[in-house]
Design an enzyme around this catalytic site. Structure first.
Site, short mmCIF file in Angstrom:
data_model
loop_
_atom_site.label_atom_id
_atom_site.label_comp_id
_atom_site.label_asym_id
_atom_site.label_seq_id
_atom_site.Cartn_x
_atom_site.Cartn_y
_atom_site.Cartn_z
N HIS A 6 0.83 -1.21 0.00
CA HIS A 6 0.00 0.00 0.00
C HIS A 6 0.86 1.26 0.00
O HIS A 6 1.31 1.72 1.05
CB HIS A 6 -0.92 -0.02 1.23
CG HIS A 6 -1.95 1.08 1.24
ND1 HIS A 6 -3.05 1.05 2.05
CD2 HIS A 6 -2.06 2.23 0.54
CE1 HIS A 6 -3.79 2.14 1.85
NE2 HIS A 6 -3.19 2.88 0.95
N HIS A 8 1.26 5.18 -2.30
CA HIS A 8 0.77 6.10 -3.34
C HIS A 8 1.94 6.97 -3.78
O HIS A 8 2.75 7.38 -2.94
CB HIS A 8 -0.33 7.01 -2.81
CG HIS A 8 -1.49 6.28 -2.20
ND1 HIS A 8 -2.52 5.78 -2.96
CD2 HIS A 8 -1.79 5.97 -0.92
CE1 HIS A 8 -3.41 5.20 -2.15
NE2 HIS A 8 -2.98 5.29 -0.91
N ALA A 66 -4.50 9.10 -3.53
CA ALA A 66 -5.92 8.77 -3.36
C ALA A 66 -6.80 10.02 -3.34
O ALA A 66 -7.87 10.05 -3.96
CB ALA A 66 -6.10 7.96 -2.08
N HIS A 171 -10.65 2.00 -1.77
CA HIS A 171 -9.94 3.16 -1.21
C HIS A 171 -10.76 4.42 -1.41
O HIS A 171 -11.14 4.75 -2.53
CB HIS A 171 -8.57 3.29 -1.87
CG HIS A 171 -7.58 4.02 -1.02
ND1 HIS A 171 -7.81 5.27 -0.49
CD2 HIS A 171 -6.35 3.66 -0.58
CE1 HIS A 171 -6.76 5.64 0.23
NE2 HIS A 171 -5.87 4.69 0.20
N TYR A 187 -11.35 8.23 4.41
CA TYR A 187 -10.78 6.94 4.02
C TYR A 187 -11.28 5.82 4.94
O TYR A 187 -11.58 4.71 4.50
CB TYR A 187 -9.25 6.97 4.08
CG TYR A 187 -8.57 7.85 3.06
CD1 TYR A 187 -9.29 8.59 2.13
CD2 TYR A 187 -7.18 7.96 3.04
CE1 TYR A 187 -8.66 9.41 1.21
CE2 TYR A 187 -6.53 8.77 2.12
CZ TYR A 187 -7.27 9.50 1.21
OH TYR A 187 -6.63 10.31 0.31
N HIS A 217 -5.96 0.18 5.51
CA HIS A 217 -5.94 0.78 6.86
C HIS A 217 -6.43 -0.21 7.91
O HIS A 217 -7.30 0.11 8.73
CB HIS A 217 -6.76 2.07 6.89
CG HIS A 217 -6.57 2.91 5.63
ND1 HIS A 217 -7.57 3.14 4.71
CD2 HIS A 217 -5.48 3.52 5.14
CE1 HIS A 217 -7.10 3.86 3.70
NE2 HIS A 217 -5.83 4.11 3.94
N GLU A 279 1.65 2.79 3.52
CA GLU A 279 1.36 4.13 2.98
C GLU A 279 2.56 5.05 3.17
O GLU A 279 2.42 6.26 3.34
CB GLU A 279 0.11 4.76 3.60
CG GLU A 279 -1.19 4.14 3.13
CD GLU A 279 -2.40 4.99 3.45
OE1 GLU A 279 -3.00 5.54 2.51
OE2 GLU A 279 -2.75 5.10 4.63
ZN LIG Z 1 -3.89 4.74 0.73
#
Ligand SMILES: [Zn+2]
Length: 334
Positions: A6, A8, A66, A171, A187, A217, A279
């Site tokens: 995970h 981004h 996201a 997401h 989120y 998460h 993340e």
């Molecule tokens: Zn994320």
């Protein structure tokens, strides 16, 4: 090996040309697609690669920022272009850093966009090498005006995802409601809503038994509220949390940010359903946890410090990710 499932590419998404394109697009201006140099793409990854190296994380599954997906804005046509631009940047970034990243895409969702078009995007980008796709269970910017996402209106998306063997990552994205800041609330609302809708949507896994969803998460409230959801599922004759986890349809990641909640996650959820994720360098880059004197998003340390044995840690760090994201193999060199 450790796989971070995970991430981004937030810094890439914040490139002024990329942000400028979206702003102009939403203002109705017809701009050419931005031309980002290879040097700029590589530079945007320097920080995250350096953190991965220091944490001994070899590979990360990376998707667009996201918050910036924001597909409630614009038209279906604009969002399709926006998704394609982001996906093309993601795959370029992965190719420019061989062996370090595998691409997870975004989709041009919109409340008025036929899901057949979204399915075509899944087909197109899977052929290009994408291993999974973010799917916003809201898609209306925090208004939650759509029908539950598990309905038949999204069946073309689920058919494509099952046929191509790509998981969908539920997401959330931008929130128009200032009461619900995106990273702190929206989120997590998306995680909770997504998980509960999967319990409610009884037909879904009967119709798509091999469909897989990742709830990021830590599965939202799953570590704290699995008991509540077991009770409600029995009361309402929904699928239980244990059923959708045990059947291999739903997985979660380790994006929780302290030892206590990481242990609760390991106690609540079967270990085969947990994938390592951090993340890293996205949600709160560089912020220090006073308990560990390390970055909050160094989630590796909470797994390392847990009571799990080495074999269980290896499942979470690598084996589960390779099983749930089978198309990742082409991007992993070791
Ligand atoms: Zn994320």
């Amino acid at each position: 090996m450790i796989i971070d499932s995970h991430q981004h590419f937030v810094r890439l998404a914040k490139h002024p040309e990329v942000e400028g394109f979206r702003t102009a697009q939403l203002a109705g201006k017809n701009l050419d697609l931005p031309k980002i140099s290879d040097a700029d793409v590589t530079k945007s990854l320097e920080q995250v690669v350096s953190l991965m190296d220091s944490r001994k994380i070899e590979v990360a599954f990376a998707s667009p920022r996201a918050k910036a997906m924001a597909t409630h804005e614009g038209t279906p046509e604009q969002n399709a272009i926006w998704a394609d631009l982001n996906n093309s940047l993601i795959i370029r970034a992965c190719k420019l850093t061989p062996g370090r990243f595998a691409p997870v895409g975004m989709l041009g969702q919109h409340p008025t966009c036929p899901s057949e078009q979204v399915a075509k995007q899944i087909e197109r980008w899977t052929k290009e090498g994408f291993i999974a796709f973010n799917f916003d269970p809201d898609g209306t910017g925090g208004r939650w005006q759509n029908q539950p996402f598990t309905g038949k209106h999204n069946y073309p998306v689920f058919e494509a995802a099952q046929a191509l063997d790509v998981p969908l990552v539920l997401h959330g994205s931008e929130s128009i409601n200032k009461n619900f800041p995106h990273t702190a609330v929206q989120y997590l609302v998306a995680d909770i809503t997504g998980f509960v809708q999967l319990m409610m949507g009884k037909d879904l896994f009967r119709d798509f038994p091999r469909l897989r969803f990742l709830i990021p998460h830590g599965g939202g409230a799953l570590p704290c509220q699995i008991g509540r959801w077991r009770a409600i599922a029995k009361y309402n004759s929904w699928a239980s949390p244990d059923e959708i986890l045990g059947n291999g349809n739903v997985f979660v990641d380790t994006c929780v940010y302290n030892d206590l909640n990481m242990q609760m996650l390991f106690d609540a959820v079967p270990l085969d359903n947990i994938l390592f994720g951090s993340e890293c360098d996205g949600a709160f880059p560089g912020v220090i946890n006073d308990e560990t004197h390390d970055h909050y998003d160094n989630t590796r340390r909470y797994v390392d410090d847990s009571k799990l044995n080495a074999a269980d840690k290896a499942r979470i760090f690598v084996a589960n990710a390779r099983r749930v994201y089978p198309r990742a193999s082409r991007w992993i060199q070791a």
